[in-house]
Design a protein around this motif. Structure first.
Motif, PDB file in Angstrom:
ATOM      1  N   GLU A  82       4.092  -0.529  -2.594  1.00 22.73           N
ATOM      2  CA  GLU A  82       3.544  -0.324  -3.947  1.00 22.73           C
ATOM      3  C   GLU A  82       4.544  -0.891  -4.950  1.00 22.73           C
ATOM      4  O   GLU A  82       5.642  -1.328  -4.555  1.00 22.73           O
ATOM      5  CB  GLU A  82       3.274   1.170  -4.188  1.00 22.73           C
ATOM      6  CG  GLU A  82       4.489   2.061  -4.067  1.00 22.73           C
ATOM      7  CD  GLU A  82       5.047   2.473  -5.407  1.00 22.73           C
ATOM      8  OE1 GLU A  82       4.307   3.040  -6.204  1.00 22.73           O
ATOM      9  OE2 GLU A  82       6.252   2.208  -5.659  1.00 22.73           O
ATOM     10  N   ARG A 113       0.908  -2.070   3.743  1.00 17.39           N
ATOM     11  CA  ARG A 113       0.859  -0.716   4.328  1.00 17.39           C
ATOM     12  C   ARG A 113       0.224  -0.828   5.705  1.00 17.39           C
ATOM     13  O   ARG A 113      -0.852  -1.426   5.849  1.00 17.39           O
ATOM     14  CB  ARG A 113       0.011   0.237   3.465  1.00 17.39           C
ATOM     15  CG  ARG A 113       0.631   0.473   2.098  1.00 17.39           C
ATOM     16  CD  ARG A 113      -0.168   1.472   1.275  1.00 17.39           C
ATOM     17  NE  ARG A 113       0.234   1.378  -0.125  1.00 17.39           N
ATOM     18  CZ  ARG A 113      -0.366   1.997  -1.127  1.00 17.39           C
ATOM     19  NH1 ARG A 113      -1.393   2.792  -0.886  1.00 17.39           N
ATOM     20  NH2 ARG A 113       0.057   1.849  -2.364  1.00 17.39           N
ATOM     21  N   GLU A 115      -1.872   0.478   7.650  1.00 19.27           N
ATOM     22  CA  GLU A 115      -2.999   1.406   7.772  1.00 19.27           C
ATOM     23  C   GLU A 115      -3.984   0.861   8.783  1.00 19.27           C
ATOM     24  O   GLU A 115      -3.961  -0.331   9.104  1.00 19.27           O
ATOM     25  CB  GLU A 115      -3.714   1.523   6.432  1.00 19.27           C
ATOM     26  CG  GLU A 115      -2.827   2.048   5.318  1.00 19.27           C
ATOM     27  CD  GLU A 115      -3.641   2.510   4.136  1.00 19.27           C
ATOM     28  OE1 GLU A 115      -4.234   3.593   4.234  1.00 19.27           O
ATOM     29  OE2 GLU A 115      -3.665   1.804   3.126  1.00 19.27           O
ATOM     30  N   GLY A 120     -12.363  -2.546   2.774  1.00 20.79           N
ATOM     31  CA  GLY A 120     -11.622  -2.113   1.588  1.00 20.79           C
ATOM     32  C   GLY A 120     -10.223  -1.614   1.893  1.00 20.79           C
ATOM     33  O   GLY A 120      -9.546  -1.070   1.021  1.00 20.79           O
ATOM     34  N   GLN A 122      -6.766  -2.989   3.833  1.00 17.00           N
ATOM     35  CA  GLN A 122      -6.035  -4.002   4.583  1.00 17.00           C
ATOM     36  C   GLN A 122      -4.580  -3.581   4.738  1.00 17.00           C
ATOM     37  O   GLN A 122      -4.124  -2.632   4.105  1.00 17.00           O
ATOM     38  CB  GLN A 122      -6.051  -5.351   3.848  1.00 17.00           C
ATOM     39  CG  GLN A 122      -7.398  -6.007   3.755  1.00 17.00           C
ATOM     40  CD  GLN A 122      -8.119  -5.549   2.518  1.00 17.00           C
ATOM     41  OE1 GLN A 122      -9.043  -4.757   2.569  1.00 17.00           O
ATOM     42  NE2 GLN A 122      -7.670  -6.017   1.377  1.00 17.00           N
ATOM     43  N   GLN A 127      -2.196  -5.872  -5.562  1.00 14.42           N
ATOM     44  CA  GLN A 127      -2.336  -4.940  -6.687  1.00 14.42           C
ATOM     45  C   GLN A 127      -1.941  -5.624  -7.991  1.00 14.42           C
ATOM     46  O   GLN A 127      -1.037  -6.454  -8.019  1.00 14.42           O
ATOM     47  CB  GLN A 127      -1.422  -3.730  -6.511  1.00 14.42           C
ATOM     48  CG  GLN A 127      -1.920  -2.718  -5.500  1.00 14.42           C
ATOM     49  CD  GLN A 127      -1.085  -1.455  -5.459  1.00 14.42           C
ATOM     50  OE1 GLN A 127       0.060  -1.442  -5.923  1.00 14.42           O
ATOM     51  NE2 GLN A 127      -1.630  -0.397  -4.911  1.00 14.42           N
ATOM     52  N   ALA A 280     -11.795   4.051  -4.269  1.00 16.50           N
ATOM     53  CA  ALA A 280     -10.869   4.005  -5.416  1.00 16.50           C
ATOM     54  C   ALA A 280     -10.509   2.556  -5.747  1.00 16.50           C
ATOM     55  O   ALA A 280     -10.011   1.812  -4.915  1.00 16.50           O
ATOM     56  CB  ALA A 280      -9.609   4.796  -5.097  1.00 16.50           C
ATOM     57  N   LEU A 306      -4.147  -1.350  -9.813  1.00 23.34           N
ATOM     58  CA  LEU A 306      -5.531  -1.658  -9.432  1.00 23.34           C
ATOM     59  C   LEU A 306      -5.508  -2.441  -8.135  1.00 23.34           C
ATOM     60  O   LEU A 306      -4.707  -3.374  -8.000  1.00 23.34           O
ATOM     61  CB  LEU A 306      -6.129  -2.600 -10.470  1.00 23.34           C
ATOM     62  CG  LEU A 306      -7.038  -2.088 -11.562  1.00 23.34           C
ATOM     63  CD1 LEU A 306      -7.478  -3.256 -12.431  1.00 23.34           C
ATOM     64  CD2 LEU A 306      -8.243  -1.360 -11.013  1.00 23.34           C
ATOM     65  N   GLY A 307      -6.348  -2.089  -7.183  1.00 23.07           N
ATOM     66  CA  GLY A 307      -6.438  -2.854  -5.943  1.00 23.07           C
ATOM     67  C   GLY A 307      -7.365  -4.045  -6.156  1.00 23.07           C
ATOM     68  O   GLY A 307      -8.548  -3.874  -6.420  1.00 23.07           O
ATOM     69  N   ARG A 310     -10.476  -4.671  -3.915  1.00 21.64           N
ATOM     70  CA  ARG A 310     -11.579  -3.754  -4.222  1.00 21.64           C
ATOM     71  C   ARG A 310     -12.230  -4.108  -5.554  1.00 21.64           C
ATOM     72  O   ARG A 310     -13.430  -3.924  -5.729  1.00 21.64           O
ATOM     73  CB  ARG A 310     -11.070  -2.316  -4.233  1.00 21.64           C
ATOM     74  CG  ARG A 310     -10.658  -1.911  -2.837  1.00 21.64           C
ATOM     75  CD  ARG A 310     -10.457  -0.429  -2.721  1.00 21.64           C
ATOM     76  NE  ARG A 310      -9.716  -0.128  -1.515  1.00 21.64           N
ATOM     77  CZ  ARG A 310      -9.172   1.054  -1.269  1.00 21.64           C
ATOM     78  NH1 ARG A 310      -9.286   2.030  -2.145  1.00 21.64           N
ATOM     79  NH2 ARG A 310      -8.521   1.258  -0.149  1.00 21.64           N
TER      80      ARG A 310
HETATM   81  P1  AMP Z   1      -2.096   3.535  -4.655  1.00 22.16           P
HETATM   82  O1  AMP Z   1      -0.882   2.671  -4.844  1.00 22.16           O
HETATM   83  O2  AMP Z   1      -2.179   4.164  -3.310  1.00 22.16           O
HETATM   84  O3  AMP Z   1      -2.319   4.465  -5.791  1.00 22.16           O
HETATM   85  O4  AMP Z   1      -3.339   2.533  -4.669  1.00 22.16           O
HETATM   86  C1  AMP Z   1      -3.833   1.929  -5.838  1.00 22.16           C
HETATM   87  C2  AMP Z   1      -5.007   1.067  -5.460  1.00 22.16           C
HETATM   88  O5  AMP Z   1      -4.587   0.037  -4.555  1.00 22.16           O
HETATM   89  C3  AMP Z   1      -6.094   1.793  -4.692  1.00 22.16           C
HETATM   90  O6  AMP Z   1      -6.964   2.456  -5.544  1.00 22.16           O
HETATM   91  C4  AMP Z   1      -6.765   0.651  -3.961  1.00 22.16           C
HETATM   92  O7  AMP Z   1      -7.664  -0.023  -4.809  1.00 22.16           O
HETATM   93  C5  AMP Z   1      -5.623  -0.250  -3.647  1.00 22.16           C
HETATM   94  N1  AMP Z   1      -5.165  -0.043  -2.250  1.00 22.16           N
HETATM   95  C6  AMP Z   1      -4.291   0.872  -1.793  1.00 22.16           C
HETATM   96  N2  AMP Z   1      -4.100   0.753  -0.461  1.00 22.16           N
HETATM   97  C7  AMP Z   1      -4.887  -0.266  -0.065  1.00 22.16           C
HETATM   98  C8  AMP Z   1      -5.148  -0.905   1.188  1.00 22.16           C
HETATM   99  N3  AMP Z   1      -4.540  -0.535   2.301  1.00 22.16           N
HETATM  100  N4  AMP Z   1      -6.034  -1.938   1.208  1.00 22.16           N
HETATM  101  C9  AMP Z   1      -6.651  -2.350   0.086  1.00 22.16           C
HETATM  102  N5  AMP Z   1      -6.433  -1.809  -1.130  1.00 22.16           N
HETATM  103  C10 AMP Z   1      -5.575  -0.780  -1.214  1.00 22.16           C
END
Ligand code: AMP
Length: 425
Positions: A82, A113, A115, A120, A122, A127, A280, A306-307, A310
């Motif tokens: 992040e 990450r 995951e 949606g 990856q 971001q 999200a 913002l992702g 997405r």
């Molecule tokens: P976060 O940093 O977890 O608050 O994530 C902010 C935004 O980043 C989320 O709302 C998603 O739109 C996007 N995001 C987070 N993790 C992922 C992921 N593994 N793949 C795609 N988009 C992600």
């Protein structure tokens, strides 16, 4: 399938897609400039400590998702999961806490990450984030949220819903954690395995667990959700009043806790109904303690991320038309070795004059070159062959009217520029 392919959860963006990414990027940058944000670019790789100190040991990112490794110098490093932790590290490293007042930054780039990939989600995603350092004002919270909504609106994402919560200050959080621990401890056997662990390390996260059995328990939770101290309550009410004044619609969601530990007071998320399970689009909030937690003075701060994958999915869902690919202005079709060299020179002259110029450099039959030009959709084709070389002219073909005219080589760039003005007007 070739033997070398992209890693799971990562993908290539080919030109048809990058056109759209560039358009999103350009539109976002234009809006960010209007709000007086400046871009920062931090390294993709950081000392692991940057994230371990900021995100919180109990967060899923730190526990399960961070790409951690030891580099050749024996350092523990991480691919950034992040952007906020790196921004705070850079803010402190460059002494901005001492010299700058209000600092308003944005960044755009890949995050990593580990995951389980799904729609949606990856392992490498992108971001766009903003960070504001040095403002404690609730109006700042409202303006950051207004920027987020404005960005989505400009990108054509109209169906996004804003959810808001106030997590309180550190003391408020501690009281809430205590109450939740007592409550969830009564139901520990009915929680999923992850939440049983969360109960020990971060019971707040049980509130946004996606498992149905946990949500059934959460629904029974009657622990006070407005347990804010007087300052946090006043801040909260001021944020809501400012959002009302800006006509920004929101839904209060006392279960919204966000995945990272550093948030204090205002937390928010934007969701989109067209995204499926991973709905999200982005989120953020205040992190008034983080600068201090990372070794600096107490500096209030707020941001969001913002992702972008997405956001693009939401744009598709809303039928935002694909970015039209602009054809080159001119295609050069040259026949024969000498004409090809002349063609190479003319191409460069045209480009220096601001003309987008295409055409192959390998020897090809004229018919094929013209077919290729027509496929590209260029309005003009310049033809060069033995005849043109002998007369020191270039034949300009207007692809729409199919008319042709010969112009002196020396004046051909001006003539092309002149004709393009009428084509483009
Ligand atoms: P976060 O940093 O977890 O608050 O994530 C902010 C935004 O980043 C989320 O709302 C998603 O739109 C996007 N995001 C987070 N993790 C992922 C992921 N593994 N793949 C795609 N988009 C992600």
């Amino acid at each position: 399938m070739p033997s070398l392919v992209a890693l799971p959860g990562t993908s290539d963006l080919l030109p048809e897609e990058t056109a759209r990414w560039q358009a999103v990027d350009a539109a976002a940058r234009a809006i960010l400039a209007r709000y007086d944000y400046r871009e920062i670019r931090t390294p993709i790789i950081e000392s692991a400590e940057v994230f371990l100190r900021s995100l919180g040991d109990a967060t899923e990112i730190v526990q399960k998702q961070m790409y951690l490794f030891t580099d050749r110098g024996g350092r523990q490093v991480a691919l950034r999961p992040e952007g906020t932790a790196s921004a705070v590290r850079a803010y402190l490293e460059h002494g901005l806490d001492k010299t700058a007042g209000l600092v308003k930054w944005y960044y755009v780039g890949p995050m990593f990450r580990a995951e389980r990939p799904q729609k949606g989600r990856q392992r490498q995603f992108h971001q766009l984030g903003v960070e504001v350092f040095g403002s404690a004002s609730p109006l700042q919270d409202a303006e950051v949220i207004a920027l987020l909504m404005h960005l989505l609106e400009v990108l054509g994402v109209k169906g996004a819903a804003l959810k808001l919560n106030n997590l309180g200050c550190r003391q408020d959080r501690a009281a809430r954690v205590e109450a939740l621990t007592a409550f969830f401890s009564q139901h520990v056997g009915d929680l999923c395995e992850d939440c049983q662990q969360r109960l020990r390390v971060n019971p707040l996260r049980i509130l946004d667990c996606k498992q149905e059995k946990c949500q059934r328990i959460v629904a029974k939770d009657r622990t006070p959700d407005t347990g804010l101290c007087a300052d946090c309550l006043a801040h909260w009410q001021a944020v809501l009043a400012a959002l009302d004044a800006l006509n920004i619609r929101y839904e209060r969601d006392v279960r919204l806790v966000r995945g990272l530990d550093y948030y204090t007071r205002t937390a928010f998320e934007v969701v989109h109904p067209g995204l499926g399970a991973q709905d999200a689009l982005g989120g953020g909030g205040r992190y008034d303690d983080l600068v201090q937690q990372m070794g600096g003075p107490s500096v209030p701060a707020i941001g969001f991320a913002l992702g972008l994958e997405r956001v693009l999915m939401a744009m598709d869902h809303e039928g935002v038309p694909a970015e039209p690919v602009r054809p080159p202005d001119v295609c050069i079709a040259a026949l024969g070795e000498a004409a090809q060299i002349k063609g190479l020179v003319v191409r460069q002259d045209l480009r220096r004059a601001g003309v987008a110029c295409a055409g192959e450099l390998d020897p090809r039959p004229l018919k094929r070159q013209l077919e290729a030009a027509s496929k590209l959709g260029c309005p003009l084709v310049l033809l060069l062959g033995d005849d043109e070389l002998a007369k020191e002219v270039v034949t300009i073909r207007d692809m729409q009217t199919r008319s042709q005219a010969q112009v002196p080589q020396a004046g051909c760039v001006n003539e092309v520029v002149r004709r393009l003005k009428t084509v483009n007007s």
